[in-house]
Design a protein around this motif. Sequence first.
Motif, PDB file in Angstrom:
ATOM      1  N   LEU A  69      62.486  11.016 -37.249  1.00  0.00           N
ATOM      2  CA  LEU A  69      63.724  11.602 -37.344  1.00  0.00           C
ATOM      3  C   LEU A  69      64.768  10.922 -36.359  1.00  0.00           C
ATOM      4  O   LEU A  69      64.224  10.952 -35.176  1.00  0.00           O
ATOM      5  N   LEU A  70      65.867  10.477 -36.558  1.00  0.00           N
ATOM      6  CA  LEU A  70      66.745   9.675 -35.706  1.00  0.00           C
ATOM      7  C   LEU A  70      67.774  10.676 -35.496  1.00  0.00           C
ATOM      8  O   LEU A  70      68.336  11.331 -36.256  1.00  0.00           O
ATOM      9  N   VAL A  71      68.084  10.908 -34.142  1.00  0.00           N
ATOM     10  CA  VAL A  71      69.192  12.043 -33.472  1.00  0.00           C
ATOM     11  C   VAL A  71      70.046  11.235 -32.695  1.00  0.00           C
ATOM     12  O   VAL A  71      69.736  11.344 -31.450  1.00  0.00           O
ATOM     13  N   PRO A  72      71.168  10.703 -33.089  1.00  0.00           N
ATOM     14  CA  PRO A  72      72.276  10.297 -32.208  1.00  0.00           C
ATOM     15  C   PRO A  72      73.075  11.417 -31.720  1.00  0.00           C
ATOM     16  O   PRO A  72      73.213  12.398 -32.220  1.00  0.00           O
ATOM     17  N   VAL A  73      73.157  11.465 -30.276  1.00  0.00           N
ATOM     18  CA  VAL A  73      73.894  12.477 -29.621  1.00  0.00           C
ATOM     19  C   VAL A  73      75.378  11.994 -29.400  1.00  0.00           C
ATOM     20  O   VAL A  73      75.544  11.008 -28.835  1.00  0.00           O
ATOM     21  N   LEU A  74      76.345  12.687 -30.108  1.00  0.00           N
ATOM     22  CA  LEU A  74      77.697  12.490 -30.299  1.00  0.00           C
ATOM     23  C   LEU A  74      78.340  12.493 -29.000  1.00  0.00           C
ATOM     24  O   LEU A  74      77.886  13.662 -28.262  1.00  0.00           O
ATOM     25  N   ARG A  75      79.345  11.809 -28.508  1.00  0.00           N
ATOM     26  CA  ARG A  75      79.900  10.634 -29.348  1.00  0.00           C
ATOM     27  C   ARG A  75      79.095   9.309 -29.010  1.00  0.00           C
ATOM     28  O   ARG A  75      78.744   8.524 -30.116  1.00  0.00           O
ATOM     29  N   ALA A  76      78.783   9.208 -27.950  1.00  0.00           N
ATOM     30  CA  ALA A  76      78.343   7.707 -27.599  1.00  0.00           C
ATOM     31  C   ALA A  76      77.149   7.375 -28.334  1.00  0.00           C
ATOM     32  O   ALA A  76      76.919   5.969 -28.666  1.00  0.00           O
ATOM     33  N   HIS A  85      68.885   2.936 -37.908  1.00  0.00           N
ATOM     34  CA  HIS A  85      68.565   3.162 -39.264  1.00  0.00           C
ATOM     35  C   HIS A  85      68.421   1.801 -40.245  1.00  0.00           C
ATOM     36  O   HIS A  85      67.512   2.043 -41.189  1.00  0.00           O
ATOM     37  N   LYS A  86      69.105   0.935 -39.808  1.00  0.00           N
ATOM     38  CA  LYS A  86      68.865  -0.384 -40.534  1.00  0.00           C
ATOM     39  C   LYS A  86      67.564  -0.619 -40.315  1.00  0.00           C
ATOM     40  O   LYS A  86      66.815  -1.361 -41.187  1.00  0.00           O
ATOM     41  N   LEU A  87      66.846  -0.504 -38.928  1.00  0.00           N
ATOM     42  CA  LEU A  87      65.567  -0.898 -38.639  1.00  0.00           C
ATOM     43  C   LEU A  87      64.389  -0.002 -39.222  1.00  0.00           C
ATOM     44  O   LEU A  87      63.501  -0.417 -39.670  1.00  0.00           O
ATOM     45  N   ILE A  88      64.873   1.288 -39.441  1.00  0.00           N
ATOM     46  CA  ILE A  88      63.800   2.191 -39.904  1.00  0.00           C
ATOM     47  C   ILE A  88      64.523   2.960 -41.230  1.00  0.00           C
ATOM     48  O   ILE A  88      65.199   3.921 -41.083  1.00  0.00           O
ATOM     49  N   PRO A  89      64.779   2.154 -42.406  1.00  0.00           N
ATOM     50  CA  PRO A  89      65.528   2.629 -43.367  1.00  0.00           C
ATOM     51  C   PRO A  89      65.008   3.927 -44.011  1.00  0.00           C
ATOM     52  O   PRO A  89      65.541   4.754 -44.482  1.00  0.00           O
ATOM     53  N   ASP A  90      63.515   4.132 -43.700  1.00  0.00           N
ATOM     54  CA  ASP A  90      62.999   5.542 -44.220  1.00  0.00           C
ATOM     55  C   ASP A  90      63.370   6.628 -43.456  1.00  0.00           C
ATOM     56  O   ASP A  90      62.786   7.824 -43.750  1.00  0.00           O
ATOM     57  N   ALA A  91      64.004   6.410 -42.454  1.00  0.00           N
ATOM     58  CA  ALA A  91      64.066   7.715 -41.321  1.00  0.00           C
ATOM     59  C   ALA A  91      65.263   8.669 -41.848  1.00  0.00           C
ATOM     60  O   ALA A  91      66.118   7.891 -42.504  1.00  0.00           O
ATOM     61  N   GLN A  92      65.042   9.801 -41.576  1.00  0.00           N
ATOM     62  CA  GLN A  92      66.174  10.862 -41.895  1.00  0.00           C
ATOM     63  C   GLN A  92      66.905  10.868 -40.677  1.00  0.00           C
ATOM     64  O   GLN A  92      66.595  10.367 -39.428  1.00  0.00           O
ATOM     65  N   MET A  93      68.245  11.295 -40.506  1.00  0.00           N
ATOM     66  CA  MET A  93      68.977  11.632 -39.357  1.00  0.00           C
ATOM     67  C   MET A  93      69.507  13.101 -39.143  1.00  0.00           C
ATOM     68  O   MET A  93      70.066  13.413 -40.076  1.00  0.00           O
ATOM     69  N   GLY A  94      69.432  13.217 -38.059  1.00  0.00           N
ATOM     70  CA  GLY A  94      69.945  14.687 -37.448  1.00  0.00           C
ATOM     71  C   GLY A  94      71.015  14.472 -36.618  1.00  0.00           C
ATOM     72  O   GLY A  94      71.108  13.153 -36.140  1.00  0.00           O
ATOM     73  N   LEU A 114      70.160  19.858 -37.667  1.00  0.00           N
ATOM     74  CA  LEU A 114      69.073  19.210 -37.663  1.00  0.00           C
ATOM     75  C   LEU A 114      68.014  19.955 -38.756  1.00  0.00           C
ATOM     76  O   LEU A 114      68.433  21.037 -38.806  1.00  0.00           O
ATOM     77  N   PRO A 115      66.889  19.363 -39.095  1.00  0.00           N
ATOM     78  CA  PRO A 115      66.040  19.862 -39.990  1.00  0.00           C
ATOM     79  C   PRO A 115      65.378  21.195 -39.455  1.00  0.00           C
ATOM     80  O   PRO A 115      65.161  21.321 -38.067  1.00  0.00           O
ATOM     81  N   GLU A 116      64.995  22.115 -40.012  1.00  0.00           N
ATOM     82  CA  GLU A 116      64.368  23.414 -39.508  1.00  0.00           C
ATOM     83  C   GLU A 116      63.064  23.039 -38.828  1.00  0.00           C
ATOM     84  O   GLU A 116      62.723  23.600 -37.593  1.00  0.00           O
ATOM     85  N   ASP A 117      62.477  22.270 -39.327  1.00  0.00           N
ATOM     86  CA  ASP A 117      60.913  22.175 -39.057  1.00  0.00           C
ATOM     87  C   ASP A 117      60.563  20.593 -38.585  1.00  0.00           C
ATOM     88  O   ASP A 117      60.565  20.039 -39.569  1.00  0.00           O
ATOM     89  N   LEU A 118      60.333  20.725 -37.275  1.00  0.00           N
ATOM     90  CA  LEU A 118      60.074  19.317 -36.792  1.00  0.00           C
ATOM     91  C   LEU A 118      58.677  19.091 -36.338  1.00  0.00           C
ATOM     92  O   LEU A 118      58.201  18.364 -35.541  1.00  0.00           O
ATOM     93  N   SER A 119      57.791  20.142 -36.960  1.00  0.00           N
ATOM     94  CA  SER A 119      56.459  20.088 -35.952  1.00  0.00           C
ATOM     95  C   SER A 119      55.694  18.995 -36.409  1.00  0.00           C
ATOM     96  O   SER A 119      54.820  18.590 -35.655  1.00  0.00           O
TER      97      SER A 119
END
Length: 205
Positions: A69-76, A85-94, A114-119
């Motif tokens: 899961l990719l998680v950018p912290v807004l804004r920067a 995301h281009k490097l890891i096209p299968d990734a989800q993003m939160g 964010l998704p509920e379960d990241l276990s």
Amino acid sequence: MLVVEHPLARARLTTMRDARTDSAAFRAALQELTVMLIYEAMRDAPVRIERIHTPVARTDGYALANPPLLVPVLRAGLGMADQAHKLIPDAQMGFVGLARDEETLQPTPYMESLPEDLSDRPVLVLDPMLATGGSMVHTIRLLANRGATDVTAVVALAAPEGIRLLEESGLPVRVVTASVDERLNDSGYIVPGLGDAGDRQYGSV
Ligand SMILES: O=P(O)(O)OC[C@H]1O[C@H](OP(=O)(O)OP(=O)(O)O)[C@H](O)[C@@H]1O
Ligand SMILES: O=c1cc[nH]c(=O)[nH]1
Ligand SMILES: [Mg+2]
């Protein structure tokens, strides 16, 4: 912690540090640096082997066993999201949105998706700056509360103070960065740093 000291990474970081660099060039350098940081951050990621046919023969092919899961912290952190995301096209993003209070230096949350379960999912947090560490600790707590145990903070620049706070937090996190700078100044800016990474990409608010 992994410090990516490749000459090409250093050159991009130099462009970002230089006060003469305009917003467009700053964003371009951050995007290119992000490719290098993500590449190194994923070096030991487990792969799944699948048999494929080339035009000539059968052979082993490889895919990520468990895309993160990719998680950018807004804004920067938004300036790192597309390249990751281009490097890891299968990734989800939160997404996590935080703004640091200029007086207290504490992060003020304004968005969380964010998704509920990241276990059983690796997570890559994307933010160019790790300064006091308050924003990163807040973000990783959100992830840990959802069960995340495999978190990598991908940051262009880190201050020793922020790395220390992360270590003391006991949270499950590895840091990948292009530089550990000298210190923070009295206003909580990294020295020598690059200024405000959000403002330099998008303008001041
Ligand atoms: O380690 P800390 O002391 O918490 O500082 C780091 C945070 O500061 C910056 O964000 P900022 O709050 O300036 O928001 P912005 O991205 O909207 O500019 C940066 O992108 C980090 O999220
Ligand atoms: O130097 C710093 C510290 C926090 N946030 C930034 O954008 N820059
Ligand atoms: Mg900012």
